[in-house]
Design a protein around this motif. Structure first.
Motif, short mmCIF file in Angstrom:
data_model
loop_
_atom_site.label_atom_id
_atom_site.label_comp_id
_atom_site.label_asym_id
_atom_site.label_seq_id
_atom_site.Cartn_x
_atom_site.Cartn_y
_atom_site.Cartn_z
N ALA A 143 -38.70 28.08 -24.01
CA ALA A 143 -39.33 28.63 -22.69
C ALA A 143 -37.53 29.15 -21.98
N ASP A 144 -37.47 30.43 -21.50
CA ASP A 144 -35.97 31.30 -20.87
C ASP A 144 -35.49 30.16 -21.21
N GLY A 145 -35.03 30.79 -23.15
CA GLY A 145 -34.00 31.29 -23.60
C GLY A 145 -33.53 32.68 -23.64
N ILE A 146 -33.19 32.41 -24.56
CA ILE A 146 -32.30 34.12 -24.86
C ILE A 146 -33.25 34.79 -25.24
N ILE A 147 -34.24 34.34 -26.10
CA ILE A 147 -35.14 35.89 -26.31
C ILE A 147 -35.88 36.07 -25.41
N GLU A 148 -35.33 35.53 -24.54
CA GLU A 148 -36.10 36.33 -23.11
C GLU A 148 -35.40 36.96 -21.96
N GLY A 149 -34.21 37.46 -22.47
CA GLY A 149 -33.51 38.04 -22.00
C GLY A 149 -33.20 39.16 -21.64
N GLY A 150 -33.15 39.91 -20.63
CA GLY A 150 -33.28 41.34 -20.55
C GLY A 150 -31.78 41.91 -20.85
N ALA A 151 -30.51 41.50 -21.22
CA ALA A 151 -29.47 42.30 -21.78
C ALA A 151 -29.09 41.71 -23.34
N VAL A 152 -29.67 41.27 -23.84
CA VAL A 152 -28.67 40.58 -24.80
C VAL A 152 -29.28 41.20 -26.20
N ARG A 153 -28.40 41.51 -26.81
CA ARG A 153 -28.85 42.46 -28.18
C ARG A 153 -28.17 41.71 -29.44
N ILE A 154 -27.75 41.18 -29.12
CA ILE A 154 -27.02 40.33 -30.74
C ILE A 154 -26.63 38.89 -30.16
N LEU A 155 -27.35 38.06 -30.85
CA LEU A 155 -27.02 36.21 -30.49
C LEU A 155 -25.39 35.80 -32.32
N VAL A 156 -24.81 35.20 -31.81
CA VAL A 156 -23.82 35.28 -32.67
C VAL A 156 -24.13 33.25 -32.66
N ASP A 157 -24.48 32.54 -33.44
CA ASP A 157 -24.40 32.00 -33.28
C ASP A 157 -24.12 30.85 -34.91
N LEU A 158 -22.98 29.85 -33.70
CA LEU A 158 -21.68 29.32 -34.08
C LEU A 158 -21.79 28.52 -34.72
N SER A 159 -23.87 27.94 -34.13
CA SER A 159 -23.66 26.48 -34.68
C SER A 159 -23.96 26.22 -36.57
N THR A 160 -23.82 24.82 -36.96
CA THR A 160 -24.25 24.40 -37.77
C THR A 160 -25.88 23.38 -37.97
N VAL A 161 -26.54 24.06 -38.28
CA VAL A 161 -27.64 23.97 -37.80
C VAL A 161 -28.60 23.88 -38.61
N GLY A 162 -28.50 24.76 -40.44
CA GLY A 162 -29.13 24.59 -41.13
C GLY A 162 -29.76 26.16 -41.37
N SER A 163 -30.16 26.73 -42.88
CA SER A 163 -30.66 27.77 -43.61
C SER A 163 -32.04 27.62 -42.74
N ARG A 164 -32.33 26.95 -42.80
CA ARG A 164 -34.29 27.51 -42.42
C ARG A 164 -34.38 27.56 -40.48
N ALA A 165 -33.69 26.10 -40.20
CA ALA A 165 -33.68 26.90 -38.35
C ALA A 165 -32.55 28.09 -38.34
N GLU B 261 -30.29 18.10 -47.79
CA GLU B 261 -31.96 18.62 -48.01
C GLU B 261 -32.07 20.38 -47.85
N GLU B 262 -30.88 20.95 -48.11
CA GLU B 262 -31.00 22.14 -48.61
C GLU B 262 -30.75 22.11 -49.51
N CYS B 263 -29.85 20.63 -50.58
CA CYS B 263 -30.16 21.59 -52.11
C CYS B 263 -30.61 21.01 -52.36
N GLN B 264 -31.80 20.21 -52.40
CA GLN B 264 -32.57 19.21 -53.39
C GLN B 264 -33.47 20.35 -52.51
N ALA B 265 -33.74 21.03 -51.93
CA ALA B 265 -34.72 22.40 -52.30
C ALA B 265 -34.08 23.70 -52.95
N LEU B 266 -33.47 24.04 -52.55
CA LEU B 266 -33.17 24.59 -54.19
C LEU B 266 -32.62 23.57 -55.74
N GLY B 267 -34.39 22.64 -55.96
CA GLY B 267 -33.99 21.97 -56.86
C GLY B 267 -32.67 21.63 -57.35
#
Length: 276
Positions: free
Chosen positions: A63-85, A231-237
């Protein structure tokens, strides 16, 4: 990273829960927003650097996150959050016409300050090109793929290798010192031989042997990153015999002596286990 953008003449609208971080950047010319939504209503390109997948998803698509913004066109994520997120957020933002560039970084606090980070970039080539000049402010750019999540996978593998190397180096040095070896001599010999790694080349000489334990990355983040990597490696077998052992070691160290400590403080936990 925000400070480097300001130093290179870029205009910033910023938001964080840490008021001291906002005050520091405001003094350098950044405009402080009152919410994530205000940033997303003000800037076409948004950078996020967040500590967990749950927080990243809340900031990006809540709620009221980036997805609701009127100007944003590109999100650059510098975090380490995993491929699924990363993939989940990218799919959600795409429904609002917002592109996602997956851009985790490696190099620690010193790399961020000095502009020597390694950036692992995954996203549509035309979108990456639009923000490429901003990446060059941070360090060296590696294009690893076109799908958000590919940068995350590589970053997690990198962090798993780095933190596992630090753990085994801690055990080796505690054993050596307990056996009567001079740690400085150990360092010189190992770095001249086949045992050298990121811990012996950087973290030990700069942050362990001087006794400062101030690399700038908490054990809690190590536990998060290694857990996600396994977790990601195990998901890849891929069976994660050593990865799981490293995850267990870091988690026990966090529970026993505190997760907010600098990762280099693991050495003192190992010393305790060795009754040194």
């Amino acid at each position: 990273m925000a400070r480097r953008l300001l130093q290179h003449g870029h205009s910033l609208v910023i938001y964080d829960k840490d008021q001291s971080a906002l005050d520091e950047l405001a003094a350098l010319g950044a405009r402080v927003a009152s919410s994530v939504r205000e940033v997303a209503d003000s800037a076409e390109v948004i950078f996020t650097s967040l500590p967990s997948p749950a927080i990243f998803k809340a900031v990006a698509t809540g709620a009221d996150g980036i997805i609701e913004g009127g100007a944003v066109r590109i999100l650059v994520d510098l975090s380490t959050v995993g491929s699924r997120a990363e993939q989940e957020v990218a799919s959600a933002l795409a429904t609002k016409g917002i592109e996602t560039v997956d851009a985790p970084v490696s190099g620690g606090a010193a790399g961020a300050e000095n502009g020597t980070l390694a950036l692992m970039i995954a996203g549509k080539s035309e979108v990456v090109e639009r923000v490429r000049a901003l990446f060059d402010v941070f360090g060296k750019v590696f294009i690893v793929g076109e799908q958000p999540g590919q940068g995350q996978l590589l970053k997690l593998l990198n962090n798993m290798l780095s933190t596992t190397a630090f753990a085994i180096t801690s055990e080796a040095f505690v054993a050596g010192v307990k056996g009567g070896l001079d740690p400085e001599v150990m360092m010189a010999v190992i770095n001249a031989g086949s045992g050298k790694n990121g811990a012996t080349l950087d973290k030990f000489p700069k942050h362990v042997l001087p006794g400062t334990f101030d690399f700038g990355f908490p054990i809690s983040s190590v536990c998060k990153d290694v857990g996600l990597a396994v977790e990601e490696c195990q998901a890849l077998g891929v069976p994660m015999w050593l990865g799981n052992a490293a995850r267990q070691l870091w988690n026990v160290a966090a529970q026993q002596d505190g997760a907010d400590r600098d990762l280099t403080d693991l050495v003192r936990t190992v010393e305790g286990w060795a009754n040194r």
